[in-house]
Design an enzyme around this catalytic site. Structure first.
Site, PDB file in Angstrom:
ATOM      1  CB  SER A 236      -0.921   0.003   1.218  1.00 54.55           C
ATOM      2  OG  SER A 236      -0.225   0.559   2.311  1.00 54.55           O
ATOM      3  CE  LYS A 237      -1.808   6.193  -3.674  1.00 58.64           C
ATOM      4  NZ  LYS A 237      -2.906   7.119  -3.741  1.00 58.64           N
ATOM      5  NE  ARG A 238      -2.024   3.359   5.230  1.00 55.67           N
ATOM      6  CZ  ARG A 238      -2.589   2.175   5.411  1.00 55.67           C
ATOM      7  NH1 ARG A 238      -2.122   1.360   6.313  1.00 55.67           N
ATOM      8  NH2 ARG A 238      -3.603   1.793   4.670  1.00 55.67           N
TER       9      ARG A 238
END
Ligand code: GLU
Length: 461
Positions: A236-238
């Site tokens: 994920s972008k995180r």
């Protein structure tokens, strides 16, 4: 003929997991002398955006995954879905349902409390309701039996029909749902093989029921393992950059992205470096692993270093140009630019970071790395003054001569190599990162080198 398709929803930029799906679809089609198609699944009007569609199509083109026909867009094919829905109504395999959201919510809560899987209970199945503003159209899913399909990655997959409820085909506003559009389009586009992420696995039995209700031929499937971050959770972008264009902007070659993504969930012995052509020869869908595949940025760096090294000088410079432009570096501003590039082209893993390394050879250094200054430059004045005196008389300013003089300075001053070299390096390039010192001095040239060392002496005051 084998026909595959990549069917992205344009609700975000092209994600590297999506690129992997597109890549496997492309390879599989080419391996089977088939066609690779693109379908934009933009029925979710609220979340779909033209800019994401453009980003996806541009990204696929950039890495060389050209479709064999013009992409189609679901928002322009509404008539196909409505006539398919009508066919299902006519054949008695669908029914209108007027259950309101409150009822469905209560039902879900009760089922959850009782530890059951939440699903529609079929209340309207035999009520023979007519279409109205309050009704959705549902599929009469068989109540017993099972759905079986062969998955190229997972082998035979079986779902019990009792696990599946009567899914919605048309919403109360008349809009078709994702499942209906997906099935209708696969048939209309002549798709034979559906290759997509494992997150769609549970959609497949539902879509097979729609196909069967429409009398459509069965398809071949491959559900690909998820792309995971280093924390072993879905990427994920995180935890990492996920969009393809950000990787390209940082200077990973399109061919490196193809190589990296092909290897996410598939391998061939010890072989690590692949280009699209090799993949069409070597890749086997049946060899794709079931377990999630971790996206490792260090591996990508390594792959990119290899792909950059495999370019000839001209190709390398072509790839580098946009990055140089961003930093206002003009190669022609230095007579020895070819020599500089040949020595620094493997200095860092990406084109953007190589460009940063090139800055001191073409432009004035504006910033010094503070840690290197504190550690090596402060207190180095006497050393640098001595070195300047020795360097001033060097003729010719060549790497060999420079190495000889530096060795002599080290001896005369009785210093260890880093004690002599690092202050000079920081003076020349602003940090401790450069090739051997003699080479760095020769590439930067006599006049600029001496001026920078003198400037560093002044910084000491
Ligand atoms: N539109 C779906 C998605 O973006 C893909 C559906 C499919 O490949 O069948 O996840």
């Amino acid at each position: 003929m084998t026909v595959t398709r990549f069917a992205p929803s344009p609700t975000g930029n092209l994600h590297i997991g999506g690129v992997r799906t597109a890549l496997y679809n492309y390879i599989y089609a080419k391996q089977n002398d088939g066609k690779f198609l693109i379908r934009i699944e933009d029925t979710d009007q609220e979340r779909s955006r033209e800019k994401f569609e453009k980003n996806i199509l541009d990204g696929l083109q950039m890495i060389g995954l050209a479709p064999d026909e013009d992409p189609v867009k679901q928002s322009q094919r509404g008539h196909l879905y409505l006539s398919a829905a009508q066919k299902i109504v006519n054949s008695g395999l669908g029914y209108y349902c007027d259950c309101q959201p409150e009822r469905l919510e209560n039902l879900r809560n009760q089922q959850q409390k009782a530890g059951k899987k939440p699903m529609y209970d079929g209340k309207c199945r035999d009520r023979n309701l007519c279409k109205s503003e309050n009704t959705v159209l549902r599929l009469k899913t068989p109540r017993d039996g099972e759905v079986r399909f062969n998955d190229l990655v997972r082998g035979e997959v079986i779902f019990d029909n009792c696990e599946l409820d009567d899914l919605i085909l048309l919403r109360s506003n008349g809009n078709p749902t994702y499942h209906l559009c997906n099935v209708v389009d696969d048939a209309a586009q002549g798709v034979t093989t559906v290759i997509r992420g494992e997150d769609h696995l549970s959609n497949t039995p539902r879509q097979i029921h729609i196909q069967e209700a429409l009398g459509l031929p069965p398809l071949e499937y491959a559900h690909l393992p998820l792309v995971l971050g280093e924390n072993k959770k879905r990427l994920s972008k995180r935890d990492a950059v996920t969009s393809l264009d950000e990787y390209i902007a940082s200077g990973y070659l399109p061919s490196s992205m193809v190589n990296m993504l092909a290897r996410l969930g598939w391998s061939k012995g010890d072989k690590e470096i692949f280009y699209l052509d090799n993949l069409i020869n070597d890749f086997r869908m049946q060899e794709v692993q079931k377990a999630g595949a971790v996206f490792d940025i260090k591996k990508l760096d390594w792959i990119n270093t290899n792909h950059l090294a495999n370019l000839d000088l001209e190709e390398f410079i072509d790839h580098l140009k946009p990055y140089l432009k961003k930093e206002n570096i003009s190669l022609e501003s230095k007579d020895n630019w070819k020599e500089i590039i040949s020595h620094l082209r493997t200095s860092s893993p990406t084109l953007a970071s190589i460009t940063q390394d090139l800055i001191p050879y073409f432009l004035d250094i504006k910033t010094y790395d503070q840690k290197s200054v504190d550690k090596f430059l402060i207190g180095s004045k006497p050393i640098l003054e001595f070195v300047v005196r020795q360097l001033e008389s060097i003729e010719p300013w060549s790497e060999d001569q420079l190495d000889e003089v530096l060795a002599k300075c080290q001896k005369d001053l009785d210093l260890k190599t880093p004690q002599l070299n690092q202050p000079i390096r920081v003076a020349l390039v602003g940090s401790t990162k450069s090739p051997s010192l003699g080479l760095t001095l020769s590439l930067i040239g006599k006049e600029v080198s001496l001026a920078r060392i003198k400037k560093a002496i002044d910084l000491n005051d």
